[in-house]
Design a protein around this motif. Structure first.
Motif, PDB file in Angstrom:
ATOM      1  N   LEU A 185       0.878  -1.177   0.000  1.00 15.47           N
ATOM      2  CA  LEU A 185       0.000   0.000   0.000  1.00 15.47           C
ATOM      3  C   LEU A 185       0.907   1.215   0.000  1.00 15.47           C
ATOM      4  CD1 LEU A 185      -2.781  -1.119   2.502  1.00 15.47           C
ATOM      5  CD2 LEU A 185      -2.444  -1.702   0.093  1.00 15.47           C
ATOM      6  N   SER A 187       1.770   5.112  -0.333  1.00 14.66           N
ATOM      7  CA  SER A 187       1.299   6.496  -0.282  1.00 14.66           C
ATOM      8  C   SER A 187       2.385   7.456  -0.742  1.00 14.66           C
ATOM      9  CB  SER A 187       0.854   6.843   1.135  1.00 14.66           C
ATOM     10  OG  SER A 187       1.897   6.550   2.035  1.00 14.66           O
ATOM     11  N   ASP A 191       7.889   6.234   4.439  1.00 13.73           N
ATOM     12  CA  ASP A 191       7.675   4.906   5.017  1.00 13.73           C
ATOM     13  C   ASP A 191       7.296   3.843   3.980  1.00 13.73           C
ATOM     14  OD1 ASP A 191       8.112   6.212   7.389  1.00 13.73           O
ATOM     15  OD2 ASP A 191       5.992   6.602   7.733  1.00 13.73           O
ATOM     16  N   SER A 192       6.287   4.145   3.169  1.00 15.15           N
ATOM     17  CA  SER A 192       5.845   3.077   2.260  1.00 15.15           C
ATOM     18  C   SER A 192       6.878   2.794   1.175  1.00 15.15           C
ATOM     19  CB  SER A 192       4.474   3.379   1.659  1.00 15.15           C
ATOM     20  OG  SER A 192       4.383   4.703   1.240  1.00 15.15           O
ATOM     21  N   PHE A 211      -4.392   4.432  -3.027  1.00 20.73           N
ATOM     22  CA  PHE A 211      -5.774   4.902  -2.868  1.00 20.73           C
ATOM     23  C   PHE A 211      -5.776   6.389  -3.144  1.00 20.73           C
ATOM     24  CE2 PHE A 211      -5.256   1.281   0.017  1.00 20.73           C
ATOM     25  CZ  PHE A 211      -6.162   0.418  -0.586  1.00 20.73           C
ATOM     26  N   LYS A 267      -8.417   3.729   7.453  1.00 24.58           N
ATOM     27  CA  LYS A 267      -7.432   2.648   7.292  1.00 24.58           C
ATOM     28  C   LYS A 267      -8.138   1.304   7.122  1.00 24.58           C
ATOM     29  CE  LYS A 267      -3.653   4.471   6.876  1.00 24.58           C
ATOM     30  NZ  LYS A 267      -3.075   5.416   7.785  1.00 24.58           N
ATOM     31  N   GLN A 294       3.850   6.414  15.295  1.00 20.59           N
ATOM     32  CA  GLN A 294       4.220   7.527  14.409  1.00 20.59           C
ATOM     33  C   GLN A 294       3.078   8.532  14.228  1.00 20.59           C
ATOM     34  OE1 GLN A 294       5.430   7.672  10.077  1.00 20.59           O
ATOM     35  NE2 GLN A 294       7.161   6.606  10.995  1.00 20.59           N
TER      36      GLN A 294
HETATM   37  N1  LIG Z   1      -3.339   6.971  -0.097  1.00 21.46           N
HETATM   38  C1  LIG Z   1      -2.763   5.817   0.238  1.00 21.46           C
HETATM   39  N2  LIG Z   1      -2.628   4.833  -0.674  1.00 21.46           N
HETATM   40  C2  LIG Z   1      -2.042   3.652  -0.357  1.00 21.46           C
HETATM   41  N3  LIG Z   1      -1.574   3.370   0.871  1.00 21.46           N
HETATM   42  C3  LIG Z   1      -1.689   4.299   1.828  1.00 21.46           C
HETATM   43  C4  LIG Z   1      -2.289   5.564   1.574  1.00 21.46           C
HETATM   44  N4  LIG Z   1      -2.252   6.280   2.716  1.00 21.46           N
HETATM   45  C5  LIG Z   1      -1.655   5.500   3.646  1.00 21.46           C
HETATM   46  N5  LIG Z   1      -1.313   4.299   3.123  1.00 21.46           N
HETATM   47  C6  LIG Z   1      -0.634   3.162   3.795  1.00 21.46           C
HETATM   48  O1  LIG Z   1      -0.743   3.334   5.201  1.00 21.46           O
HETATM   49  C7  LIG Z   1       0.555   3.555   5.774  1.00 21.46           C
HETATM   50  C8  LIG Z   1       0.460   4.594   6.874  1.00 21.46           C
HETATM   51  O2  LIG Z   1       0.023   5.790   6.312  1.00 21.46           O
HETATM   52  P1  LIG Z   1      -0.061   7.122   7.144  1.00 21.46           P
HETATM   53  O3  LIG Z   1      -0.537   8.179   6.227  1.00 21.46           O
HETATM   54  O4  LIG Z   1      -0.818   6.840   8.385  1.00 21.46           O
HETATM   55  O5  LIG Z   1       1.450   7.314   7.579  1.00 21.46           O
HETATM   56  P2  LIG Z   1       2.667   7.988   6.827  1.00 21.46           P
HETATM   57  O6  LIG Z   1       3.737   8.099   7.842  1.00 21.46           O
HETATM   58  O7  LIG Z   1       2.234   9.247   6.140  1.00 21.46           O
HETATM   59  O8  LIG Z   1       3.105   6.904   5.729  1.00 21.46           O
HETATM   60  P3  LIG Z   1       4.056   7.183   4.468  1.00 21.46           P
HETATM   61  O9  LIG Z   1       5.335   7.797   4.958  1.00 21.46           O
HETATM   62  O10 LIG Z   1       4.254   5.842   3.837  1.00 21.46           O
HETATM   63  O11 LIG Z   1       3.297   8.136   3.552  1.00 21.46           O
HETATM   64  C9  LIG Z   1       1.438   3.990   4.614  1.00 21.46           C
HETATM   65  O12 LIG Z   1       2.803   3.708   4.858  1.00 21.46           O
HETATM   66  C10 LIG Z   1       0.871   3.181   3.479  1.00 21.46           C
HETATM   67  O13 LIG Z   1       1.348   1.855   3.516  1.00 21.46           O
END
Ligand SMILES: Nc1ncnc2c1ncn2[C@@H]1O[C@H](COP(=O)(O)OP(=O)(O)OP(=O)(O)O)[C@@H](O)[C@H]1O
Length: 482
Positions: A185, A187, A191-192, A211, A267, A294
């Motif tokens: 997933l 974003s 992190d992702s 998404f 989520k 986080q």
């Molecule tokens: N729009 C999105 N599409 C796909 N996956 C998402 C999306 N938003 C969040 N995720 C998934 O949920 C995780 C946690 O997202 P969150 O926004 O809570 O934290 P984050 O620290 O902003 O993450 P990241 O650094 O990966 O953007 C992300 O690492 C990703 O795996």
């Protein structure tokens, strides 16, 4: 030019059959990655190593091969071997001195030779002649057969001499496709990107699911970083990029779910949709970049409530990682530059999000949610071959307006709560309220003869929505910047 590829130690300790299987897969992965650089590249397997050979001898080709080999999972290190045609022991000594002479000053050393084919000398003759010659010609610390400072390895095959010039570090891990596929997933933040990389390195074929919460620019950024990651570390295999339009799901959450629970519910909706996409692609696990503590949705309690929503395994490689360490890896692998400029978009921002969600309460909140909206989003998921992402998304330019032309209608796209708290009134202008999550379904109902100035508090969402509308062919939109 020749490279000797050393397998990652975790492969070499496997049983013979597993090691052979992994080595075979690595051989094929290397071929897939290097073929575009050299049609005639030769790769052969030799017990615990692979030998890569090319007949193109330019420096740019050498550098391109080194760069590619350093990013293929499953390789512990690789040796660069220089090849010469030789006829005599003296020639071998001279070439060895040219390559190693400078390194030998004050150092103890020994020469080890391996030989194949027809020569008039034995391996021992080579070791003695070259070792003795180097000791005379260079200012060394002397020959030492056990634990010398430097060991010079020579290989002879008929009249060819192979000298190992440099050792390069590999990526480690397992060859891609030796482990099962996962759906990451994505974003696009630090992190992702890092969690996806870790699964590529560990031998999974990583597919990507995004998404789209309403931001075309966000999707454009995610597409770029996904393509970069795949091209750099995973291009031995084709993978998929799936974009799920989540705008309406966000709208439904904003309308129907209690403010403090919106993050956790979003989520859970992502996990439901992710699991459905994974099932369609016959993938058994989701990967996220979540890390304990986080953000509010990432407490153990909340993650537990999020996990209850699906039977699909959710893997979180960064769960106990420090943010700085994650950022350091992102810099090292090259995704940080993308993360820094990622226009992350989230319409669901709770004022005081719960950090201890109760499953019963969350499930109750979800009873108000119209699941047909989620089903529609899943049905509308757009699946693409990752190679298509090479083509950059050209986003349309949007104009800004301070509202000088009173014929232009101001469209307040803030969420109903925000709008209620601070209603917008602009003297002389007609103001229409239409929350951003209704835009895609209701904008068409507006008079197409008028121009609409999109308004939100920070000017970010209005810009993203204007881009989105322009992409759909509506030219009568601008961003209102009072
Ligand atoms: N729009 C999105 N599409 C796909 N996956 C998402 C999306 N938003 C969040 N995720 C998934 O949920 C995780 C946690 O997202 P969150 O926004 O809570 O934290 P984050 O620290 O902003 O993450 P990241 O650094 O990966 O953007 C992300 O690492 C990703 O795996």
């Amino acid at each position: 030019m020749k490279f000797i590829i050393k397998l990652h130690p975790e492969i070499t300790i496997k049983s013979k059959s597993v090691r052979q299987r992994m080595s075979k897969i690595l051989q094929s992965n290397i071929r897939n990655v290097l073929k575009p650089l050299d049609e005639n590249i030769k790769i052969r397997s030799d017990w615990d190593k692979l030998i890569v050979r090319t007949n193109i001898f330019t420096e740019s080709h050498r550098l391109a091969l080194i760069e590619s080999l350093a990013c293929i999972p499953g390789i512990q290190s690789f040796l660069e071997v220089i090849e010469h045609k030789v006829e005599s022991l003296d020639e071998i000594l001279t070439l060895t001195q040219e390559m190693f002479g400078d390194q030998l000053a004050g150092k103890t050393f020994c020469v080890r030779a391996k030989r194949r084919g027809q020569q008039s000398f034995s391996s021992l003759d080579v070791e003695r002649y070259v070792g003795g010659g180097l000791n005379q010609r260079c200012d060394t610390g002397g020959v030492k057969l056990k634990k010398p400072d430097i060991q010079i390895n020579l290989e002879l095959d008929g009249e060819r001499l192979y000298l190992i010039s440099q050792q390069h570090a590999g990526l480690g891990g397992y060859p891609i496709a030796t482990q099962e596929s996962v759906l990451s997933l994505m974003s696009g933040g630090y992190d992702s990107g890092v969690s996806s990389y870790q699964f590529i390195k560990r031998g999974s074929r990583v597919h990507y699911c995004f998404f789209n919460l309403g931001g075309a620019e966000h999707e454009a950024g995610v597409r770029e970083v996904v393509y970069y990651l795949w091209k750099k570390f995973g291009s031995s295999h084709r993978v998929k990029f799936i974009s799920v339009p989540f705008e309406e799901v966000v709208g439904e959450i904003l309308e129907k779910v209690d403010n403090g629970h919106m993050g956790v519910v979003l989520k859970r909706m992502m996990m439901r949709a992710g699991a459905a996409v994974a099932e369609k692609l016959a993938i058994n696990a989701l990967v996220t970049g979540e890390s304990m503590g986080q953000v509010s949705s990432q407490t153990v309690t909340n993650l537990n409530v999020i996990d209850r929503v699906t039977d699909t395994l959710i893997l979180r490689p960064l769960i106990a990682a420090d943010k700085q360490d994650i950022i350091d890896i992102a810099r090292q692998i090259g995704t940080a530059a993308y993360a820094e400029k990622m226009p992350e978009y989230c319409g669901v921002i709770s004022q005081s999000p719960t950090i201890k969600a109760k499953l019963g309460k969350v499930e109750h909140e979800e009873t108000n949610f119209d699941f047909a909206v989620l089903d529609t989003a899943i049905q509308a998921a757009f699946v693409e071959d990752v190679r298509k992402l090479e083509q950059k998304w050209e986003l349309p330019e949007v104009e800004f307006s301070q509202g000088e032309d009173l014929a232009e209608v101001i469209l307040d796209i803030r969420s109903p709560e925000e709008e209620e708290e601070a209603p917008l009134s602009v003297p002389g202008h007609k103001v229409v309220t239409m929350p951003f999550f209704k835009l895609s379904s209701q904008f068409t109902e507006l008079d197409p003869g008028k121009t609409y100035l999109l308004y939100c508090a920070r000017g970010v969402m209005s810009r993203l929505q204007a881009i989105h509308l322009k992409e759909q062919g509506f030219d009568n939109v601008k961003v209102y910047k009072p």
